[in-house]
Structure formats: C-alpha cells, structure tokens
Design a protein around this motif. Structure first.
Motif, PDB file in Angstrom:
ATOM      1  N   ALA A  11      53.563  34.654  34.311  1.00  0.00           N
ATOM      2  CA  ALA A  11      52.814  34.058  32.975  1.00  0.00           C
ATOM      3  C   ALA A  11      51.756  35.181  32.702  1.00  0.00           C
ATOM      4  O   ALA A  11      51.590  36.342  33.516  1.00  0.00           O
ATOM      5  CB  ALA A  11      51.628  32.808  33.328  1.00  0.00           C
ATOM      6  N   ALA A  13      48.775  37.656  32.446  1.00  0.00           N
ATOM      7  CA  ALA A  13      47.689  38.138  33.327  1.00  0.00           C
ATOM      8  C   ALA A  13      47.834  37.717  34.619  1.00  0.00           C
ATOM      9  O   ALA A  13      46.756  37.684  35.302  1.00  0.00           O
ATOM     10  CB  ALA A  13      46.479  37.565  32.511  1.00  0.00           C
ATOM     11  N   VAL A  14      48.939  37.394  35.043  1.00  0.00           N
ATOM     12  CA  VAL A  14      49.022  36.938  36.754  1.00  0.00           C
ATOM     13  C   VAL A  14      48.772  38.408  37.390  1.00  0.00           C
ATOM     14  O   VAL A  14      48.811  38.258  38.612  1.00  0.00           O
ATOM     15  CB  VAL A  14      50.381  36.261  36.798  1.00  0.00           C
ATOM     16  N   GLY A  15      49.078  39.508  36.720  1.00  0.00           N
ATOM     17  CA  GLY A  15      49.187  40.785  37.528  1.00  0.00           C
ATOM     18  C   GLY A  15      50.511  41.540  37.506  1.00  0.00           C
ATOM     19  O   GLY A  15      50.663  42.328  38.514  1.00  0.00           O
ATOM     20  N   LYS A  16      51.387  41.194  36.968  1.00  0.00           N
ATOM     21  CA  LYS A  16      52.793  41.767  36.976  1.00  0.00           C
ATOM     22  C   LYS A  16      52.513  43.211  36.760  1.00  0.00           C
ATOM     23  O   LYS A  16      53.127  44.153  37.323  1.00  0.00           O
ATOM     24  CB  LYS A  16      53.721  41.258  35.725  1.00  0.00           C
ATOM     25  N   THR A  17      51.870  43.708  35.733  1.00  0.00           N
ATOM     26  CA  THR A  17      51.816  45.228  35.611  1.00  0.00           C
ATOM     27  C   THR A  17      50.828  46.060  36.529  1.00  0.00           C
ATOM     28  O   THR A  17      51.338  46.924  37.080  1.00  0.00           O
ATOM     29  CB  THR A  17      51.144  45.579  33.960  1.00  0.00           C
ATOM     30  N   SER A  18      49.948  45.127  37.074  1.00  0.00           N
ATOM     31  CA  SER A  18      49.238  45.729  38.060  1.00  0.00           C
ATOM     32  C   SER A  18      49.796  45.963  39.308  1.00  0.00           C
ATOM     33  O   SER A  18      49.775  46.978  40.052  1.00  0.00           O
ATOM     34  CB  SER A  18      47.895  44.760  38.315  1.00  0.00           C
ATOM     35  N   ASN A 115      50.022  36.223  43.746  1.00  0.00           N
ATOM     36  CA  ASN A 115      48.893  37.450  43.459  1.00  0.00           C
ATOM     37  C   ASN A 115      47.575  37.050  43.265  1.00  0.00           C
ATOM     38  O   ASN A 115      47.119  36.115  43.140  1.00  0.00           O
ATOM     39  CB  ASN A 115      49.457  38.309  42.330  1.00  0.00           C
ATOM     40  N   LYS A 116      46.886  38.099  43.513  1.00  0.00           N
ATOM     41  CA  LYS A 116      45.304  38.124  43.559  1.00  0.00           C
ATOM     42  C   LYS A 116      44.841  37.454  44.738  1.00  0.00           C
ATOM     43  O   LYS A 116      43.809  36.927  44.908  1.00  0.00           O
ATOM     44  CB  LYS A 116      44.791  37.565  42.304  1.00  0.00           C
ATOM     45  N   ASP A 118      43.214  38.962  47.095  1.00  0.00           N
ATOM     46  CA  ASP A 118      42.028  39.142  47.353  1.00  0.00           C
ATOM     47  C   ASP A 118      40.794  38.190  46.995  1.00  0.00           C
ATOM     48  O   ASP A 118      39.710  38.157  47.710  1.00  0.00           O
ATOM     49  CB  ASP A 118      41.576  40.358  46.782  1.00  0.00           C
ATOM     50  N   ARG A 119      41.128  37.201  46.196  1.00  0.00           N
ATOM     51  CA  ARG A 119      40.244  36.420  45.518  1.00  0.00           C
ATOM     52  C   ARG A 119      40.443  35.177  46.328  1.00  0.00           C
ATOM     53  O   ARG A 119      40.603  34.175  45.653  1.00  0.00           O
ATOM     54  CB  ARG A 119      40.363  36.186  44.081  1.00  0.00           C
ATOM     55  N   SER A 143      48.107  41.389  46.730  1.00  0.00           N
ATOM     56  CA  SER A 143      47.018  41.866  45.911  1.00  0.00           C
ATOM     57  C   SER A 143      47.296  43.298  45.460  1.00  0.00           C
ATOM     58  O   SER A 143      47.349  44.177  46.051  1.00  0.00           O
ATOM     59  CB  SER A 143      45.737  41.879  46.842  1.00  0.00           C
ATOM     60  N   ALA A 144      47.268  43.206  44.200  1.00  0.00           N
ATOM     61  CA  ALA A 144      47.458  44.223  43.523  1.00  0.00           C
ATOM     62  C   ALA A 144      46.173  45.277  43.439  1.00  0.00           C
ATOM     63  O   ALA A 144      46.109  46.619  43.573  1.00  0.00           O
ATOM     64  CB  ALA A 144      47.711  44.197  42.247  1.00  0.00           C
ATOM     65  N   LEU A 145      45.139  44.569  43.694  1.00  0.00           N
ATOM     66  CA  LEU A 145      43.840  45.162  43.767  1.00  0.00           C
ATOM     67  C   LEU A 145      43.815  45.960  45.121  1.00  0.00           C
ATOM     68  O   LEU A 145      43.651  47.172  45.107  1.00  0.00           O
ATOM     69  CB  LEU A 145      42.610  43.976  43.756  1.00  0.00           C
TER      70      LEU A 145
HETATM   71  N1  LIG Z   1      41.234  40.667  41.927  1.00  0.00           N
HETATM   72  C1  LIG Z   1      42.658  40.763  41.430  1.00  0.00           C
HETATM   73  N2  LIG Z   1      42.767  41.132  40.052  1.00  0.00           N
HETATM   74  C2  LIG Z   1      43.950  41.246  39.585  1.00  0.00           C
HETATM   75  C3  LIG Z   1      45.097  41.507  40.671  1.00  0.00           C
HETATM   76  N3  LIG Z   1      46.208  41.758  40.038  1.00  0.00           N
HETATM   77  C4  LIG Z   1      45.919  41.740  38.503  1.00  0.00           C
HETATM   78  N4  LIG Z   1      44.359  41.636  38.584  1.00  0.00           N
HETATM   79  C5  LIG Z   1      43.832  41.578  37.295  1.00  0.00           C
HETATM   80  O1  LIG Z   1      44.634  40.548  36.405  1.00  0.00           O
HETATM   81  C6  LIG Z   1      44.542  41.049  34.923  1.00  0.00           C
HETATM   82  C7  LIG Z   1      45.732  40.813  34.340  1.00  0.00           C
HETATM   83  O2  LIG Z   1      46.635  41.686  35.233  1.00  0.00           O
HETATM   84  P1  LIG Z   1      47.837  42.401  34.440  1.00  0.00           P
HETATM   85  O3  LIG Z   1      48.554  43.309  35.445  1.00  0.00           O
HETATM   86  O4  LIG Z   1      47.572  42.884  32.994  1.00  0.00           O
HETATM   87  O5  LIG Z   1      48.786  41.082  34.211  1.00  0.00           O
HETATM   88  P2  LIG Z   1      50.216  40.867  33.604  1.00  0.00           P
HETATM   89  O6  LIG Z   1      49.867  40.180  32.224  1.00  0.00           O
HETATM   90  O7  LIG Z   1      50.853  39.852  34.437  1.00  0.00           O
HETATM   91  O8  LIG Z   1      50.887  42.272  33.413  1.00  0.00           O
HETATM   92  C8  LIG Z   1      43.840  42.415  35.012  1.00  0.00           C
HETATM   93  O9  LIG Z   1      42.343  42.196  34.820  1.00  0.00           O
HETATM   94  C9  LIG Z   1      44.028  42.970  36.357  1.00  0.00           C
HETATM   95  O10 LIG Z   1      42.839  43.685  36.802  1.00  0.00           O
HETATM   96  C10 LIG Z   1      44.837  41.251  42.021  1.00  0.00           C
HETATM   97  O11 LIG Z   1      45.734  41.228  42.918  1.00  0.00           O
HETATM   98  N5  LIG Z   1      43.592  40.957  42.384  1.00  0.00           N
END
Ligand SMILES: Nc1nc2c(ncn2[C@@H]2O[C@H](COP(=O)(O)OP(=O)(O)O)[C@@H](O)[C@H]2O)c(=O)[nH]1
Ligand SMILES: [Mg+2]
Lengths: 169, 572
Positions: A11, A13-18, A115-116, A118-119, A143-145
């Motif tokens: 979905a 903003a789940v963090g795919k790109t990150s 993902n995420k 860390d939170r 955790s992409a972070l």
């Molecule tokens: N805390 C945290 N934030 C993350 C993580 N991965 C992504 N984010 C945040 O989630 C938001 C969406 O990430 P993005 O990679 O653009 O998601 P995408 O739409 O799936 O590509 C961004 O603000 C990232 O900084 C993670 O592992 N931990």
C-alpha cells in the motif's frame, strides 16, 4: 550472470521506496520515475557463492497500487509484499495485491515484510499478520530506518528464487 | 470329459487335428497374412528410407504429390494452430519475419523515411549541400539524400528477455550513460510496458519501436521472446532495421532452448556476443559520408569564396563611397549637399570654392573608379581659415617665411619675417584684392646691409626745389653729398654699381619741362666735383613722372615747387 526482476508491492507509504533505497543506491533510475511511474534499481547479492543481480522494480511516487499497470508484474521472478506495521489497514491491501500477483505470476517466490519495525511504540499488527503467507506465517520484520532485516529480506528472496529455478540449495 | 476317444492321440494332437478340420483351409492364408504383416513392416522401413528421395523425385517431375498431400497438411496445420497458436507463431516467426519484412510495407516505410528526411533537410545546410551534389552528379536528390543521410554509429546493443525484462547480453562502446547496462535494459522494458499500457492493446504495433534521448536514438526490435535494442547516434537507414531483425531472428533460433528453459541465468547468451558485436560494427563511417570529392571541395570553396568576395567587395565599395563623401565634407572649401546612386555610379553635388582641393584626388585616395563618380559643384567663396590662407597665399605672394592667420575680428595677421618690399606692398594688396586689412606690424624685417642702408638713405631724401631756387641749388645743403658718398663707398665695398634715377615731381608741366635732364646733368657734375672721378654710380635722366593730385592742382599756384625723388637701382 543471473538477473531477476523483483517487484515491490504494498500500500501507499508502507516504505517500499525506503526499503529499496536502504538496500541499494543508484542514481540512474531516478530520472525516469516521474515519466514512467516506475523506478528500477539494481543490487547484487550472493547466493551460494554466485552473484545475482536483483532488478528491483518500485512504483515511483505516491500512487496507490491499483493504478499500477499490469505490466509492472510481468516477468517478475519474485516479489515483496510490504506491510506497514503501524497501520493494520495495509494488510488488506497486501492481501489483495498478493492475489493479483499469484494470478499473474503463478507460484513465484515472495516474502511478506512488516516494515517500520523500529516503531514498536505504534506497532499495530499481530505477529503473524493474520496473513496467508507462503510458507504460512512467515514474515520478516524490517526497518528501512535502521536497516534491520532489510539485507536479510533481500538475500532470502534471492535464495528462494534460485531454489525455485532449480539452482539453489 | 465323458465323450468317447476316437483314437489314442494325445490331447495336443487331437487339438491340432481338430484345428485342421475346422480351419484347415485358412491356415495357409493366415501364414500368408503373417508373412504379409512382416513384409509390410519391412516396407515402411524401406519406404521411410526412400521417401524423402522419392518425394523430391516426384516433386521434380510433377506436382501430383503436393496436391495429394496438401489437404492433409492443411488439416494438420489447422489443428495445430487451433491447439497451440502461439507455439506455431513462435516457431514460424524467425522464418517468416524476414520474408514479411522484405515485403512492400518495408518499402513504404523506406519511402516514408526518405520523404521525411527530404522534407526535414529541405533548407538545412546539409540539405543544400546534397542538393548541390545532386545537381553536380545528376543523381536524383532523393538518392543523394539516401546515400548521404546514413551517417550513423551503433553505440550500444542490448539483448533483453522480453517477459523477464532482464538483460541477456550487451555489446557496445564504453559510455558512462550505459554503465549500468542491465538497468538500461530494465528501463527499456519499463518504457515499453509503459507505452503499451498507456496506448492500450496487446499488439506489437502499439509498442514503441523508436526512442529518442539526448542525441541518441534507440531502435527497439521485438521478437517473440527477446527484444533487441540498439542505441544509435546519427541517422541510420531503415535498412538497418532489417539487419537488427535478422540478428534477432537468428538469436531466437540459436537460443531457442535457452529461452525455453530461462530462469534468470544469462550465461548461455554470452554466445550471442559476436552477433551483437556485428550489429555494433554496423555503421557508416562519418568520414566517408562527409567526404567531399576534392573537386567538389574546390568548387564549394570557390563558390563560397566568390560569395564572400562579392559581399566583401560590395561592402568595401559602399564603405569607399561613404569615405569619399566624408572626405569631401571634411575638406575646406567643399560642401556636399547631396549624394545620389544612379545607374552609372555615384553623383555628388554641392558647393566648391575654386581654391579648394580638387575633389578628383579623393576618388583616387578611396580607390574608387573615377568613371563611377560624378561631381556637380557650384562655385562659392569660402571663409574657412584654410581657404583664406590659400587665397592670401595666392594673392599676396606670401613668402614661405611668413604665416598669415585670419583673425576672427576680420583682420589678417602676418607673422614671421619678410622683405621690406613684401611688407610694404602686401597691406594695400590685401585690402584691394581680399577686402581684408593686413596687420604686418609683427613681421620681423631683416637687418639692412650697408648697401641697402646707403640706398635707402639716398632714396629717402627728396629735394624740394622752390621756385627761383633752381640756379642756386646748393648740393651740400641738401645733405645729399654725404649720402651719395656713403652709397659710393658701399658700392665699392660690394663691387656693385648703381644707377640713380632722378624723378622730378612737379605740378606745372610747362615750367619744368626738361628739368629732369637738366638736373641730372647738374647733379652728376656736382657729385663728381665733390667726390672725385671714380663714382660707382651715375645719374640717369628720364623716368619723368608727374604726380598731380587733384587737390594740388586746384590749390597750388602755378610754378611753385618741384620735388626731386631719387631711385637707386643696384647691379652687381
Ligand atoms: N520509522 C520508519 N519510517 C519509515 C520506514 N520506512 C519508511 N518510512 C517512512 O514512511 C514514509 C513512506 O515511505 P516510502 O518509502 O515513501 O513508502 P512507499 O510509498 O511504500 O514507497 C516515509 O516518510 C518514510 O520515511 C521505517 O522502516 N521506519
Ligand atoms: Mg514509493
């Protein structure tokens, strides 16, 4: 050289790109993302002492997946289903994407990423996600972070792909 | 069994007899059939051996076999296509594609490209060059365009798995843009997909076959399983597409099995390197296509030089004409009131002081052709300084030692040095001829020599002879003697001689008639008397001149006064 197309599904903003950013860094593909809606990055991994190029296809921008073109999946040797551990609603999207991927690609290797990680404060999903993963219940917290679990996830998927193509083990 | 036994034959023998009784006549036929079946096996083996030869032989002699077989073959094909159309298409396409491509559609494409190029090139420098070449060689322009436009270089060739979107093989020159060949390949696939999705349809026609970026063109050829993308710099001829397609078809044939079993490992496709490299070598050398024949080169250079020369000379000519006008305007005593470019050259009209420079001299200076310039000047008198100078010089006979300047107050000022004579004569001349007074007060006069002094002293002493004095004229009293002595001494010193003319000025012609001669003799006498015989001068009579002013004539009584004026003429 072995090359595989891998898709990042999940979905918004789940963090795919990150995750991809964390795993690789390549400037090349960025210039195309706006026009094509897809961003492709490359990262080499080692499986059984063989180098494998993972071509990572990521939906660029902040699209919701349902506008992603059919061809995005075509030819993928494997894919990730990414869920945001702080938003349980993203599981639903992942389930529906999973169905679509199976319909298109058949039984190719896939991995579910929560993902995420860390939170932990805001963690919102059950450990097994209540998700029909294959193998059942398997998921990797990433955790992409912090980078936790990211390399392991890519290595594991690469290994699965190699096994399924009759090389691995 | 309860039935009686006819004889003592064993059960087997009995069966045999029974069989011969029941089917006796058929046994022979059965064994015949057996033999026949065995035979037929032999025959099909044998036929299989001879069939190809037989078919080809038969086909050579007539077409009966073909027509006999064709319904069966057609049926088989139909079935096969029905069952698995893709398989057949896949199998056939490498074979069929070249044939199809060589069909009319290709020619139409080629024509289109030629047409496009022609339109595109219409007015470009390249186009002009080719048009010129067409003129020169008599070849149709289109042909020249075809020949010359194929300046291209294949810099990169990517062989991409169509479905997997992964790079199978890559050849090309080193170029940082393509460092990540596999990413490029993936992007190419993504682009293809994007186009396909954007414009709908699954047909290949809707798929991008040309891609342009920066100064490269990417030609994308699609086969059933692989895509061959070539990055081209320059403009490749349509025919090069055929080369690419042929290569792709050939690679499909050679890698059929690798493609069928493909699971990400590209090792097998390394074998395609030579074919891809072949594509890369496919290029028209820039030098050969750019290459002018030396003759054409010379002609072009000559024509360009001619044009350049014409432009330069045109502007030079214009510049010279302008320069001429400017020079004339700057020239004192010339006023240009108009210029006109007529069929036979430049006409310049205006005013010109007759003492101004000759305008023709400027034609020479500016290197114009005198035949192409006509002057039309009206005369006028310029009050410009230079012209006044010139006029002064001309009319006053100004010696080189004198500079005459024109004062704003309308007075000519002479400076420098000049003879007394010039200074004395210039003033009155200036006034009469130029209408301007001349101030010569600042002119330095030369120091007088002894002789000049002596002459001046003699000349400076007119002798007035009052009525009645005549006979009793006292030579000594006049001081003339001293002066004549001084003159004589100077003449001796310089070994000059002189003639002293006596000019009597009188106011009553009758009374003094003969006076000059008389007085000349008397002065001579007196001079010899007082100075001795060796006089370097003598008195000359004549030059009698009357100076009768109207006032004097009216106011003076008759026979009043006679004035003797001396004029000394010195000779070496
Ligand atoms: N805390 C945290 N934030 C993350 C993580 N991965 C992504 N984010 C945040 O989630 C938001 C969406 O990430 P993005 O990679 O653009 O998601 P995408 O739409 O799936 O590509 C961004 O603000 C990232 O900084 C993670 O592992 N931990
Ligand atoms: Mg993203």
């Amino acid at each position: 050289m072995i090359r595989h197309k891998i898709c990042m599904l999940g979905a918004f903003a789940v963090g795919k790109t990150s995750l991809v950013r964390r795993f690789v860094h390549s400037i090349f593909s960025e210039q195309y993302q706006t026009t094509l809606g897809v961003q492709i990055e490359k990262r080499q991994v080692e499986v059984n002492e063989r180098s494998i190029d993972l071509m990572l296809w990521d939906i660029a921008g902040e699209d919701d997946f349902f506008r992603v073109p059919e061809s995005y999946l075509t030819g993928a040797a494997g894919y990730f289903l990414v869920v945001d551990g702080t938003r349980s609603s993203t599981i639903e999207v992942a389930v529906s994407l999973s169905e679509r991927a199976v319909a298109k690609l058949g039984d190719v290797p896939s991995l579910v990423l929560a993902n995420k990680a860390d939170r932990t404060d805001a963690w919102d999903v059950a450990d097994d996600l209540g998700f029909p993963t294959r193998p059942a219940g398997e998921l990797i917290r990433t955790s992409a972070l912090s980078g936790d679990g990211v390399a392991r996830a890519f290595d594991l998927l690469a290994a699965r792909i190699e096994t399924s193509s009759g090389r691995g083990q | 069994m309860d039935s009686p036994r006819p004889d003592s034959l064993g059960p087997n023998e009995e069966m045999e007899r029974l069989r011969s009784l029941l089917v006796g006549p058929d046994i022979a036929r059965i064994s015949q059939l057996e033999q026949s079946v065995a035979d037929s096996k032999v025959t099909s083996e044998r036929v299989a051996q001879v069939l190809p030869a037989a078919i080809s032989k038969r086909t050579q002699s007539d077409s009966q076999l073909a027509s006999a077989l064709s319904p069966t073959i057609e049926k088989t094909l139909e079935l096969s296509i029905e069952r698995n159309p893709e398989k057949l298409a896949e199998a056939l396409s490498p074979v069929m594609m070249p044939a199809i491509r060589k069909s009319i559609s290709q020619q139409i494409k080629a024509m289109m490209q030629t047409l496009n190029q022609t339109l595109e090139l219409g007015l470009s420098a390249r186009g002009m060059r080719w048009r010129f070449e067409s003129l020169r060689t008599g070849r149709p322009f289109a042909e020249v365009v075809m020949l010359r436009s194929m300046v291209f270089r294949v810099e990169q060739v990517f062989l991409v798995h169509r479905e997997r979107a992964v790079l199978l093989a890559h050849e090309g020159v080193r170029d940082s843009t393509f460092d990540n060949a596999d990413l490029v390949a993936a992007m190419l696939s993504a682009i293809q997909d994007f186009v396909k999705d954007s414009f709908g349809g699954q047909q290949d026609e809707n798929v991008l076959s040309t891609l342009e970026f920066e100064d490269h063109i990417v030609w994308i050829e699609r086969g059933p399983k692989m895509v061959l993308a070539s990055v081209i710099r320059g403009s490749a001829p349509v025919q090069f597409r055929s080369t690419l397609q042929d290569t792709l078809n050939e690679l499909h044939r050679t890698h059929r099995e690798d493609l069928d079993s493909f699971s990400g490992d590209t090792a097998a496709f390394e074998a395609s390197a030579p074919s891809l490299a072949q594509c890369c070598r496919h290029a028209t050398k820039e030098s050969s296509s750019r290459g002018f024949s030396p003759v054409l080169g010379i002609i072009v250079v000559a024509v360009l030089a001619g044009i350049a020369f014409w432009i330069v000379s045109f502007w030079t000519h214009r510049a010279r004409e302008n320069e001429l006008v400017r020079l004339l305007e700057d020239e004192p005593g010339i006023v240009v009131t108009g210029t006109e470019r007529t069929g036979d050259g430049l006409k310049i009209s205006g005013l010109r002081d007759p003492l101004a420079s000759d305008p023709e001299q400027f034609i020479e200076v500016t290197h114009l052709d005198p035949a192409e310039v006509r002057f039309s000047f009206a005369a006028y008198q310029s009050l410009e300084g230079a012209l006044i100078d010139r006029r002064v010089a001309l009319l006053l006979g100004v010696p080189s030692t004198i500079t005459v300047t024109y004062d704003d107050s309308g007075v000519l000022i002479a400076t420098g040095s000049a003879t007394r004579h010039w200074v004395e004569s210039a003033g009155p001349k200036s006034l009469s001829a130029l209408g301007l007074p001349l101030d010569a007060s600042r002119v330095e006069l030369p120091a007088l020599t002894e002789l000049e002094n002596a002459v001046r002293h003699v000349e400076a002493v007119p002798i007035a002879i009052l009525p009645g004095v005549g006979e009793n004229f006292d030579f000594d009293e006049t001081g003339l003697r001293d002066r004549l002595e001084a003159l004589n001494a100077a003449l001796v010193a310089e070994s000059f001689s002189a003639e002293i003319f006596i000019r009597p000025h009188w106011f009553n012609s009758e009374a003094v008639a003969g006076l000059a001669g008389d007085w000349t003799a008397r002065l001579q006498e007196k001079a010899i008397e007082s100075m001795g015989d060796d006089l370097q001068f003598h008195f000359a009579a004549g030059l009698v001149q009357r100076t009768i002013s109207p006032q004097l004539r009216i106011g003076l009584p008759r026979n009043t006064t006679t004035v003797l004026v001396f004029e000394v003429r010195v000779r070496p």
